[in-house]
Motif scaffolding. Structure first.
Motif, PDB file in Angstrom:
ATOM      1  N   MET A   1      -7.276  -3.127   4.931  1.00 55.79           N
ATOM      2  CA  MET A   1      -7.685  -3.541   3.643  1.00 55.79           C
ATOM      3  C   MET A   1      -6.811  -4.263   2.744  1.00 55.79           C
ATOM      4  O   MET A   1      -5.501  -3.963   3.067  1.00 55.79           O
ATOM      5  CB  MET A   1      -7.845  -1.961   2.936  1.00 55.79           C
ATOM      6  CG  MET A   1      -8.145  -1.888   1.401  1.00 55.79           C
ATOM      7  SD  MET A   1      -8.132  -0.535   0.470  1.00 55.79           S
ATOM      8  CE  MET A   1      -9.787   0.127   1.329  1.00 55.79           C
ATOM      9  N   ALA A   2      -7.364  -5.064   2.141  1.00 52.22           N
ATOM     10  CA  ALA A   2      -6.532  -6.140   1.291  1.00 52.22           C
ATOM     11  C   ALA A   2      -6.019  -5.464   0.337  1.00 52.22           C
ATOM     12  O   ALA A   2      -6.363  -4.338  -0.350  1.00 52.22           O
ATOM     13  CB  ALA A   2      -7.456  -7.256   0.768  1.00 52.22           C
ATOM     14  N   TRP A   3      -4.720  -5.942   0.079  1.00 51.03           N
ATOM     15  CA  TRP A   3      -3.898  -5.166  -1.011  1.00 51.03           C
ATOM     16  C   TRP A   3      -2.756  -5.985  -1.758  1.00 51.03           C
ATOM     17  O   TRP A   3      -2.335  -5.815  -2.819  1.00 51.03           O
ATOM     18  CB  TRP A   3      -3.019  -4.073  -0.456  1.00 51.03           C
ATOM     19  CG  TRP A   3      -1.959  -4.670   0.777  1.00 51.03           C
ATOM     20  CD1 TRP A   3      -2.410  -4.824   1.819  1.00 51.03           C
ATOM     21  CD2 TRP A   3      -0.870  -5.001   0.829  1.00 51.03           C
ATOM     22  NE1 TRP A   3      -1.470  -5.286   2.693  1.00 51.03           N
ATOM     23  CE2 TRP A   3      -0.246  -5.460   1.937  1.00 51.03           C
ATOM     24  CE3 TRP A   3       0.302  -5.068  -0.431  1.00 51.03           C
ATOM     25  CZ2 TRP A   3       0.906  -5.951   2.242  1.00 51.03           C
ATOM     26  CZ3 TRP A   3       1.320  -5.669  -0.144  1.00 51.03           C
ATOM     27  CH2 TRP A   3       1.736  -6.051   1.212  1.00 51.03           C
ATOM     28  N   ARG A   4      -2.545  -7.434  -1.254  1.00 51.94           N
ATOM     29  CA  ARG A   4      -1.770  -8.171  -1.852  1.00 51.94           C
ATOM     30  C   ARG A   4      -1.957  -9.204  -2.687  1.00 51.94           C
ATOM     31  O   ARG A   4      -3.065  -9.686  -2.535  1.00 51.94           O
ATOM     32  CB  ARG A   4      -0.730  -8.819  -0.724  1.00 51.94           C
ATOM     33  CG  ARG A   4       0.323  -9.788  -0.938  1.00 51.94           C
ATOM     34  CD  ARG A   4       0.864 -10.406   0.304  1.00 51.94           C
ATOM     35  NE  ARG A   4       1.690  -9.518   1.011  1.00 51.94           N
ATOM     36  CZ  ARG A   4       2.061  -9.466   2.295  1.00 51.94           C
ATOM     37  NH1 ARG A   4       1.731 -10.671   2.927  1.00 51.94           N
ATOM     38  NH2 ARG A   4       2.937  -8.526   2.870  1.00 51.94           N
ATOM     39  N   ILE A   5      -1.375  -9.319  -4.063  1.00 54.62           N
ATOM     40  CA  ILE A   5      -1.625 -10.428  -4.714  1.00 54.62           C
ATOM     41  C   ILE A   5      -0.480 -11.590  -4.558  1.00 54.62           C
ATOM     42  O   ILE A   5       0.694 -11.000  -4.451  1.00 54.62           O
ATOM     43  CB  ILE A   5      -1.559 -10.009  -6.093  1.00 54.62           C
ATOM     44  CG1 ILE A   5      -2.633  -9.081  -6.725  1.00 54.62           C
ATOM     45  CG2 ILE A   5      -1.505 -11.142  -7.029  1.00 54.62           C
ATOM     46  CD1 ILE A   5      -2.602  -8.538  -8.047  1.00 54.62           C
ATOM     47  N   VAL A   6      -0.867 -12.883  -4.280  1.00 53.21           N
ATOM     48  CA  VAL A   6      -0.029 -13.682  -4.107  1.00 53.21           C
ATOM     49  C   VAL A   6       0.150 -14.491  -5.275  1.00 53.21           C
ATOM     50  O   VAL A   6      -0.568 -15.115  -5.719  1.00 53.21           O
ATOM     51  CB  VAL A   6      -0.405 -14.563  -2.710  1.00 53.21           C
ATOM     52  CG1 VAL A   6       0.533 -15.970  -2.579  1.00 53.21           C
ATOM     53  CG2 VAL A   6      -0.448 -13.860  -1.549  1.00 53.21           C
ATOM     54  N   HIS A   7       1.408 -14.864  -5.547  1.00 53.19           N
ATOM     55  CA  HIS A   7       1.866 -15.592  -6.796  1.00 53.19           C
ATOM     56  C   HIS A   7       2.806 -16.788  -6.228  1.00 53.19           C
ATOM     57  O   HIS A   7       3.428 -16.735  -5.678  1.00 53.19           O
ATOM     58  CB  HIS A   7       2.820 -14.646  -7.812  1.00 53.19           C
ATOM     59  CG  HIS A   7       3.143 -15.434  -9.017  1.00 53.19           C
ATOM     60  ND1 HIS A   7       4.229 -16.379  -9.042  1.00 53.19           N
ATOM     61  CD2 HIS A   7       2.552 -15.497 -10.239  1.00 53.19           C
ATOM     62  CE1 HIS A   7       4.016 -16.633 -10.502  1.00 53.19           C
ATOM     63  NE2 HIS A   7       3.201 -15.959 -11.083  1.00 53.19           N
ATOM     64  N   GLN A 254      -0.167  -3.548  -7.187  1.00 59.37           N
ATOM     65  CA  GLN A 254       0.055  -3.323  -5.800  1.00 59.37           C
ATOM     66  C   GLN A 254       0.796  -2.020  -5.711  1.00 59.37           C
ATOM     67  O   GLN A 254       1.333  -1.788  -4.536  1.00 59.37           O
ATOM     68  CB  GLN A 254       0.635  -4.380  -5.275  1.00 59.37           C
ATOM     69  CG  GLN A 254       0.349  -5.826  -5.263  1.00 59.37           C
ATOM     70  CD  GLN A 254       1.285  -7.076  -4.926  1.00 59.37           C
ATOM     71  OE1 GLN A 254       0.687  -8.144  -4.563  1.00 59.37           O
ATOM     72  NE2 GLN A 254       2.496  -6.890  -4.945  1.00 59.37           N
ATOM     73  N   GLN A 255       0.723  -1.035  -6.530  1.00 56.84           N
ATOM     74  CA  GLN A 255       1.137   0.089  -6.505  1.00 56.84           C
ATOM     75  C   GLN A 255       0.469   1.111  -5.695  1.00 56.84           C
ATOM     76  O   GLN A 255      -0.797   1.020  -5.694  1.00 56.84           O
ATOM     77  CB  GLN A 255       1.383   0.914  -7.931  1.00 56.84           C
ATOM     78  CG  GLN A 255       2.385   0.168  -8.691  1.00 56.84           C
ATOM     79  CD  GLN A 255       3.651  -0.280  -8.261  1.00 56.84           C
ATOM     80  OE1 GLN A 255       4.511   0.490  -7.891  1.00 56.84           O
ATOM     81  NE2 GLN A 255       4.024  -1.434  -7.748  1.00 56.84           N
ATOM     82  N   LYS A 256       0.938   2.078  -4.875  1.00 53.49           N
ATOM     83  CA  LYS A 256       0.420   3.144  -3.960  1.00 53.49           C
ATOM     84  C   LYS A 256      -0.080   4.007  -4.863  1.00 53.49           C
ATOM     85  O   LYS A 256       0.481   4.418  -5.741  1.00 53.49           O
ATOM     86  CB  LYS A 256       1.374   3.546  -2.852  1.00 53.49           C
ATOM     87  CG  LYS A 256       1.645   2.648  -2.002  1.00 53.49           C
ATOM     88  CD  LYS A 256       2.649   3.244  -1.215  1.00 53.49           C
ATOM     89  CE  LYS A 256       3.308   2.417   0.159  1.00 53.49           C
ATOM     90  NZ  LYS A 256       4.094   3.202   1.046  1.00 53.49           N
ATOM     91  N   LEU A 257      -1.362   4.495  -4.506  1.00 54.55           N
ATOM     92  CA  LEU A 257      -2.180   5.680  -5.308  1.00 54.55           C
ATOM     93  C   LEU A 257      -2.101   6.965  -4.426  1.00 54.55           C
ATOM     94  O   LEU A 257      -2.686   6.602  -3.234  1.00 54.55           O
ATOM     95  CB  LEU A 257      -3.553   5.032  -5.785  1.00 54.55           C
ATOM     96  CG  LEU A 257      -3.556   3.939  -6.709  1.00 54.55           C
ATOM     97  CD1 LEU A 257      -4.842   3.573  -7.143  1.00 54.55           C
ATOM     98  CD2 LEU A 257      -2.812   4.363  -7.985  1.00 54.55           C
ATOM     99  N   GLU A 258      -2.039   8.003  -4.931  1.00 48.55           N
ATOM    100  CA  GLU A 258      -2.426   9.195  -4.356  1.00 48.55           C
ATOM    101  C   GLU A 258      -3.540   9.692  -4.634  1.00 48.55           C
ATOM    102  O   GLU A 258      -3.913   9.905  -5.718  1.00 48.55           O
ATOM    103  CB  GLU A 258      -1.219  10.158  -4.621  1.00 48.55           C
ATOM    104  CG  GLU A 258      -1.388  11.488  -3.852  1.00 48.55           C
ATOM    105  CD  GLU A 258      -0.157  12.624  -4.079  1.00 48.55           C
ATOM    106  OE1 GLU A 258      -0.536  13.773  -4.224  1.00 48.55           O
ATOM    107  OE2 GLU A 258       1.048  11.947  -4.174  1.00 48.55           O
TER     108      GLU A 258
END
Length: 260
Positions: A1-7, A254-258
Motif C-alpha cells: 500500500m502506498a504511504w510516502r509523500i515525496v517532497h 505519513q503517521q501510523k494509525l491504530e
C-alpha cells in the motif's frame, strides 16, 4: 500500500526509471518505488518532469502538487478516469438529493466539531470553553442550518490563540495552517479522483470557480487533527515557514494509525 509523500525542493529532473521515480538533483540521483508513493510535492522553479513519468503517475494514482514562490500548493495533477465504473459513479454523484447532502454534511461537520473539541482538550483549553463547544455540537441539525460549525470554530480558535486572532491574520501560525490544509486538500482530491468521483461536485461547498468542492467538504474533519499536529510539532521560531517546518507538516500525512 502506498504511504510516502515525496517532497522535492529545487530538483533538476524527474523521470521514470523502470517502476521508480528517478530524481536528479545536482550530481545526485535518488530512486523511489512508485508503489510506495501517494503524492509528490514540488517546490522551486527549475524542475523538469517528463511526460512518461506523468503518464505513469496517473496509472499509479499518484498526485503531483506544485507550490508557488511562497511554498504554498497552488496546483495539482490528478489521475483521470482510472476508476473502473467512472461514468456510473459520476452520474450517481450528480443525482445526490438535497436530503442526502444535508445528512452527509451533518456527519462531516459533526466529526469535525468532535475533533476540534478533542484537539482543544489535548492542547489544554479550559473546561468551561470545552463545555461551550460541546453545547454547540449538541445542537447540530441536518445540513447545519443554524451554522453551529461556524460558531464552534470561533470559540475553538479564540480558545487556542486568543480572542484577537483571526484566520486572515498575516502570522506564522496561519502560514503553517494554510500549508497544512493545502496538503490535506491535495491528498483528499487524489482520493476523490481515485474513487471515480468528480472533485467539482460538492456536498456543501458549491463555488462555481472551485474545482475541488468535494475535496473541501471531505477534508473538514481532518483540519483539527492538522491543527493539533502543528501546535505540537512546529515551533514559532521564525517569522516565516521554514523548509524544515514544511517537511514536518508533510510528515502528518505519513503517521501510523491504530485501527480497532
Amino acid at each position: 500500500m502506498a504511504w510516502r509523500i515525496v517532497h522535492v525542493k529545487d530538483g533538476d529532473v524527474l523521470r521514470l526509471r523502470l517502476d521508480n521515480i528517478e530524481i536528479h538533483k545536482l550530481d545526485k540521483k535518488v530512486y523511489v518505488p512508485l508503489s510506495d508513493i501517494t503524492m509528490i510535492v514540488l517546490e522551486g522553479n527549475r524542475t523538469t518532469v517528463t511526460t512518461k513519468l506523468l503518464s505513469r503517475l496517473s496509472q499509479n494514482n499518484i498526485g503531483l502538487v506544485i507550490c508557488d514562490d511562497s511554498y504554498l500548493p497552488v496546483g495539482i495533477y490528478l489521475p483521470y478516469g482510472q476508476y473502473h465504473h467512472n461514468s456510473k459513479r459520476v452520474i450517481n454523484q450528480a443525482n445526490w438529493t438535497k436530503a442526502q447532502k444535508q445528512s452527509a454534511w451533518k456527519e462531516i461537520v459533526g466529526q469535525k466539531m468532535t475533533n476540534q473539541i478533542q484537539s482543544a482538550k489535548l492542547l489544554g483549553v479550559e473546561q468551561s470553553r470545552l463545555n461551550l463547544m460541546m453545547d454547540l455540537a449538541d445542537g447540530l441539525k441536518e445540513g447545519d442550518v443554524t451554522n453551529r460549525e461556524g460558531h464552534l470554530a470561533k470559540v475553538y480558535f479564540d480558545s487556542i490563540y486568543g480572542k484577537t486572532f483571526t484566520r486572515d491574520d498575516d502570522v506564522f501560525i496561519n502560514a503553517a495552517m494554510n500549508f497544512g490544509y493545502a496538503i490535506l486538500r491535495s491528498c483528499m482530491a487524489r482520493v476523490v479522483a481515485a474513487s471515480g468521483l468528480v472533485t467539482m461536485l460538492g456536498i456543501f461547498h458549491k463555488n462555481e470557480f472551485n474545482s475541488f468542492n468535494l475535496a473541501d467538504d471531505l477534508m473538514e474533519p481532518y483540519r483539527p487533527l492538522m491543527d493539533y499536529w502543528i501546535n505540537k510539532n512546529i515551533s514559532e521560531e521564525k517569522d516565516y515557514l521554514t523548509y524544515e517546518s514544511r517537511l514536518k507538516i508533510i510528515e502528518f500525512m505519513q503517521q501510523k494509525l491504530e485501527i480497532n
